[in-house]
Write a protein that holds these residues in place. Sequence first.
Motif, PDB file in Angstrom:
ATOM      1  N   UNK A   1       0.844  -1.195   0.000  1.00 39.71           N
ATOM      2  CA  UNK A   1       0.000   0.000   0.000  1.00 39.71           C
ATOM      3  C   UNK A   1       0.883   1.251   0.000  1.00 39.71           C
ATOM      4  N   UNK A   2       1.857   1.276  -0.912  1.00 39.22           N
ATOM      5  CA  UNK A   2       2.853   2.354  -0.899  1.00 39.22           C
ATOM      6  C   UNK A   2       2.206   3.716  -1.130  1.00 39.22           C
ATOM      7  N   UNK A   3       1.098   3.762  -1.859  1.00 40.25           N
ATOM      8  CA  UNK A   3       0.414   5.038  -2.088  1.00 40.25           C
ATOM      9  C   UNK A   3      -0.110   5.629  -0.777  1.00 40.25           C
ATOM     10  N   UNK A   4      -0.435   4.754   0.212  1.00 42.46           N
ATOM     11  CA  UNK A   4      -0.924   5.240   1.502  1.00 42.46           C
ATOM     12  C   UNK A   4       0.183   5.942   2.275  1.00 42.46           C
ATOM     13  N   UNK A   5       1.440   5.598   2.007  1.00 44.05           N
ATOM     14  CA  UNK A   5       2.577   6.282   2.620  1.00 44.05           C
ATOM     15  C   UNK A   5       2.915   7.568   1.870  1.00 44.05           C
ATOM     16  N   UNK A   6       2.957   7.467   0.547  1.00 43.19           N
ATOM     17  CA  UNK A   6       3.570   8.524  -0.259  1.00 43.19           C
ATOM     18  C   UNK A   6       2.854   9.862  -0.137  1.00 43.19           C
ATOM     19  N   UNK A   7       1.571   9.847   0.178  1.00 46.10           N
ATOM     20  CA  UNK A   7       0.814  11.088   0.193  1.00 46.10           C
ATOM     21  C   UNK A   7       0.868  11.861   1.484  1.00 46.10           C
ATOM     22  N   UNK A   8       1.575  11.370   2.520  1.00 43.32           N
ATOM     23  CA  UNK A   8       1.647  12.138   3.764  1.00 43.32           C
ATOM     24  C   UNK A   8       3.026  11.986   4.410  1.00 43.32           C
ATOM     25  N   UNK A   9       3.155  12.495   5.612  1.00 42.69           N
ATOM     26  CA  UNK A   9       4.468  12.544   6.263  1.00 42.69           C
ATOM     27  C   UNK A   9       5.014  11.170   6.612  1.00 42.69           C
ATOM     28  N   UNK A  10       4.163  10.176   6.727  1.00 40.17           N
ATOM     29  CA  UNK A  10       4.688   8.835   6.973  1.00 40.17           C
ATOM     30  C   UNK A  10       5.566   8.379   5.808  1.00 40.17           C
ATOM     31  N   UNK A  11       5.283   8.899   4.632  1.00 36.32           N
ATOM     32  CA  UNK A  11       6.095   8.558   3.477  1.00 36.32           C
ATOM     33  C   UNK A  11       7.498   9.123   3.579  1.00 36.32           C
ATOM     34  N   UNK A  12       7.612  10.402   3.959  1.00 36.77           N
ATOM     35  CA  UNK A  12       8.945  10.986   4.153  1.00 36.77           C
ATOM     36  C   UNK A  12       9.689  10.251   5.257  1.00 36.77           C
ATOM     37  N   UNK A  13       8.984   9.934   6.322  1.00 34.31           N
ATOM     38  CA  UNK A  13       9.604   9.192   7.423  1.00 34.31           C
ATOM     39  C   UNK A  13      10.110   7.839   6.926  1.00 34.31           C
ATOM     40  N   UNK A  14       9.291   7.141   6.143  1.00 35.41           N
ATOM     41  CA  UNK A  14       9.686   5.837   5.605  1.00 35.41           C
ATOM     42  C   UNK A  14      10.934   5.965   4.741  1.00 35.41           C
ATOM     43  N   UNK A  15      10.963   6.923   3.818  1.00 32.43           N
ATOM     44  CA  UNK A  15      12.129   7.086   2.947  1.00 32.43           C
ATOM     45  C   UNK A  15      13.384   7.368   3.761  1.00 32.43           C
ATOM     46  N   UNK A  16      13.260   8.209   4.778  1.00 33.36           N
ATOM     47  CA  UNK A  16      14.428   8.538   5.598  1.00 33.36           C
ATOM     48  C   UNK A  16      14.944   7.303   6.340  1.00 33.36           C
ATOM     49  N   UNK A  17      14.029   6.495   6.872  1.00 33.30           N
ATOM     50  CA  UNK A  17      14.430   5.275   7.577  1.00 33.30           C
ATOM     51  C   UNK A  17      15.075   4.285   6.609  1.00 33.30           C
ATOM     52  N   UNK A  18      14.553   4.189   5.376  1.00 35.17           N
ATOM     53  CA  UNK A  18      15.136   3.279   4.390  1.00 35.17           C
ATOM     54  C   UNK A  18      16.572   3.681   4.043  1.00 35.17           C
ATOM     55  N   UNK A  19      16.836   4.982   3.951  1.00 37.43           N
ATOM     56  CA  UNK A  19      18.205   5.418   3.669  1.00 37.43           C
ATOM     57  C   UNK A  19      19.139   5.039   4.813  1.00 37.43           C
TER      58      UNK A  19
ATOM     59  N   UNK B   1      24.750  -1.637   1.813  1.00 37.00           N
ATOM     60  CA  UNK B   1      24.471  -1.877   0.385  1.00 37.00           C
ATOM     61  C   UNK B   1      23.162  -1.174   0.009  1.00 37.00           C
ATOM     62  N   UNK B   2      22.977  -0.842  -1.286  1.00 36.55           N
ATOM     63  CA  UNK B   2      21.672  -0.352  -1.731  1.00 36.55           C
ATOM     64  C   UNK B   2      20.633  -1.445  -1.539  1.00 36.55           C
ATOM     65  N   UNK B   3      19.427  -1.062  -1.166  1.00 35.30           N
ATOM     66  CA  UNK B   3      18.357  -2.020  -0.920  1.00 35.30           C
ATOM     67  C   UNK B   3      17.328  -1.962  -2.035  1.00 35.30           C
ATOM     68  N   UNK B   4      17.001  -3.115  -2.568  1.00 37.35           N
ATOM     69  CA  UNK B   4      15.946  -3.196  -3.579  1.00 37.35           C
ATOM     70  C   UNK B   4      14.620  -2.759  -2.954  1.00 37.35           C
ATOM     71  N   UNK B   5      13.913  -1.874  -3.652  1.00 35.55           N
ATOM     72  CA  UNK B   5      12.646  -1.342  -3.129  1.00 35.55           C
ATOM     73  C   UNK B   5      11.506  -1.734  -4.060  1.00 35.55           C
ATOM     74  N   UNK B   6      10.501  -2.368  -3.487  1.00 29.34           N
ATOM     75  CA  UNK B   6       9.358  -2.847  -4.261  1.00 29.34           C
ATOM     76  C   UNK B   6       8.100  -2.290  -3.620  1.00 29.34           C
ATOM     77  N   UNK B   7       7.385  -1.451  -4.330  1.00 34.45           N
ATOM     78  CA  UNK B   7       6.138  -0.879  -3.828  1.00 34.45           C
ATOM     79  C   UNK B   7       4.936  -1.576  -4.424  1.00 34.45           C
ATOM     80  N   UNK B   8       3.943  -1.878  -3.597  1.00 30.71           N
ATOM     81  CA  UNK B   8       2.694  -2.476  -4.047  1.00 30.71           C
ATOM     82  C   UNK B   8       1.602  -1.425  -3.912  1.00 30.71           C
ATOM     83  N   UNK B   9       0.861  -1.206  -4.984  1.00 29.27           N
ATOM     84  CA  UNK B   9      -0.086  -0.095  -4.960  1.00 29.27           C
ATOM     85  C   UNK B   9      -1.336  -0.416  -5.753  1.00 29.27           C
ATOM     86  N   UNK B  10      -2.435   0.176  -5.313  1.00 33.08           N
ATOM     87  CA  UNK B  10      -3.629   0.217  -6.140  1.00 33.08           C
ATOM     88  C   UNK B  10      -3.412   1.287  -7.217  1.00 33.08           C
ATOM     89  N   UNK B  11      -4.399   1.446  -8.080  1.00 27.22           N
ATOM     90  CA  UNK B  11      -4.270   2.392  -9.180  1.00 27.22           C
ATOM     91  C   UNK B  11      -4.101   3.819  -8.660  1.00 27.22           C
TER      92      UNK B  11
END
Length: 721
Positions: free
Chosen positions: A160-178, A186-196
């Motif tokens: 449900x990556x779209x549920x993250x991307x539209x608010x601050x939880x998305x920025x928080x997630x990206x920062x934690x992933x870095x 190592x670089x981490x493979x990122x796979x997002x699952x999303x509805x339309x």
Amino acid sequence: MTTPAAAFDLLDPVLGHHIVNSLGWRSLHPLQEQAIDPLLSGQDAVLLAPTAGGKTEAAAFPLLTRMNQRGWKGTSVLYVCPLKALLNNLHPRLQTYAGWLGRTVGLWHGDIASTKRRRILTQRPDILLTTPESLESMLVSTHVDHHAFFSGLHSIVIDEVHAFAGDDRGWHLLAVLERLARVAGRPLQRIGLSATVGNPDDLLTWLQGSGHGTRPGQVIAPHLADGERESLRRVAEGTASASPPGDIELDYVGSVSNAATVIAALHRGEKRLVFCESRRTVEELGEQLRLRGIITFLSHASLSVDERRRAETAFAEARDCVIVSTSTLELGIDVGDLDRVIQLDAPATVASFLQRIGRTGRRPGTLRNCLFLAVSEEALLSSAALLLQWSRGWVESVLAPPEPRHLIAQQLLALCLQEHRVGEHLWQQWWNGLTPFRAGAEPVVNHLIQEGYLDRDDGLLFIGPEAERRYGHRHCMTLTAVFTAPPEFTVFNGRTEIGRTDPDLLTEEIEGPRRLLLAGRNWQVTYIDWHRKRCFVEPADEGGRARWNGFGAERVRSFTLTRAARDVLLGEDPPVRLTKRASLRLAEAREALLDTVHPGGTLIVRRDGGDVRWWTWAGHRANATLSATLPSVIVPHRRTNGDWIRLRADLTSSRWQAALRDAQANLALPEVADYAIRGLKFSEALPPRLAEATLAARLMDAAGAQTVLAESIRLSTLTER
């Protein structure tokens, strides 16, 4: 292009055997076939499919295969979800798939007992299901050797990556992933699952973070074949296209009680899921349905974990029943074989509607369906507007909120907890050039040092006394939570936790016994423990009330959906079934607002008594931008209206034209209320001007405001009828 058979043969043979023999699948979905090759090669990807489109398997099967082929050891895959309930739901399914290959799956979130967490730390599972907040907690915990635990990490799935991307939880997630990538080395493979979504390529760019442009990635969306992906991009920009099929009906009922009567009378013997736009409405509707003898379950964020689980389990196993929910059941939680979706009033976005209607029509020979029940005329117009935009093939673009300065502060403090000491000129390396952490972050760092949130010594930064004072309680839990939630009291019946309620219901003056409505049942308050924020209750027959107040942004209607409402008022009906009640009420609304709309631009309407309104039909953010840009002709209004702006009664044509000329040259940021700043978590760790600027940027709609300013404006003088 790899053929379906060849793609299937790329999977681990044992996995392939179980897909055919244990699952009984004759073939994979197109999404699952097309995801195998790129995911096996380590590419980043966004897997796009409607609800129940097999996205979980499309990610899991190639990753399990790659895990075995490469001999990954320890926790090598993270599966991140926005909801704990979704993780609980997915856990047994992923456990089954991993078990076929002798691999293990663990579950880690706030409701998991400490004994199970300790077992995970000593017996690292191959796949860990978790939330971003729990990942942050693991990174900063003194009980977790994060460098050892995450040393074998290779891939991360974000459901449900779209549920993250539209608010601050998305920025928080990206920062934690870095930070995780730096810990893993190592670089981490990122796979997002999303509805339309309306902008899948932008979503992939966002998901890749600092890796965009350096790592291969692609959007995999076989249901958008034959040019549909380009069409989707165009309709997101406003071009119409055909709507997906479905059985949609719009009705006007006028009240929650009437809605309960309609729901109780329709679709007997079927399993119905009703979505409401607030916890209070969930409670009120749940109570009304039970009074009518309907087997009813409730789900929302202020119910206890056990209460929600009981409802979800019972609903999954029952047939003739109703579950009433907020958006907590909008995402991919399995609630069994669902017959009907009913929507009380309008969801905030077309994307939410697509998620919700996607709960139905999963059995062969059935259509996706949704019955809208509007309890007010405003809700009826909003519902009709949303359905009109849906019929045009439009869905919102998912856009990250701009300028997340408060999260820069949170991440810097979290990093200092994680590493204890960080070089004052090296901290940016932890985010590898991620946009918010570039040079523009320096003022935030300086403020944290000046105010004592960070201390500095010999070129190193570390946690300061002010951060200890504000966030140091309970192992800095408040620092790892991205959102501010108002304080709530936990409600107990004996030793059984029912949920949480707003303290205002416990403090306001009333006559007679104090009663609450929670979990769809009435309770009488017997004792309040003010120190521990606990409330004890016993069952009551009636009279309970539900209410929750919250910080943060109020619900607003976008420019596009507000303009669609204007189109409805101008006579365009959504191509769905309208009941006689809905048609009659829409006709009355069109008559009442006839003088506020015209298709060629905007209207200034002056009524007797000096009330002057500029009917822009531009949405809350565009109107807030226009109000800030035109202060000389605007009457300040405490709350922005999305349909109109109040103008000065002494407005003259010359003053109006001069204001417009100035506005077209330079748009202004909207004004921000003090309560909104207080509701921005970690705003106290920012200079006041930066906290205000952050929220102002998020309230602004420059494109909508400029569209309005470029349109023709008509002046209408009306006498009171």
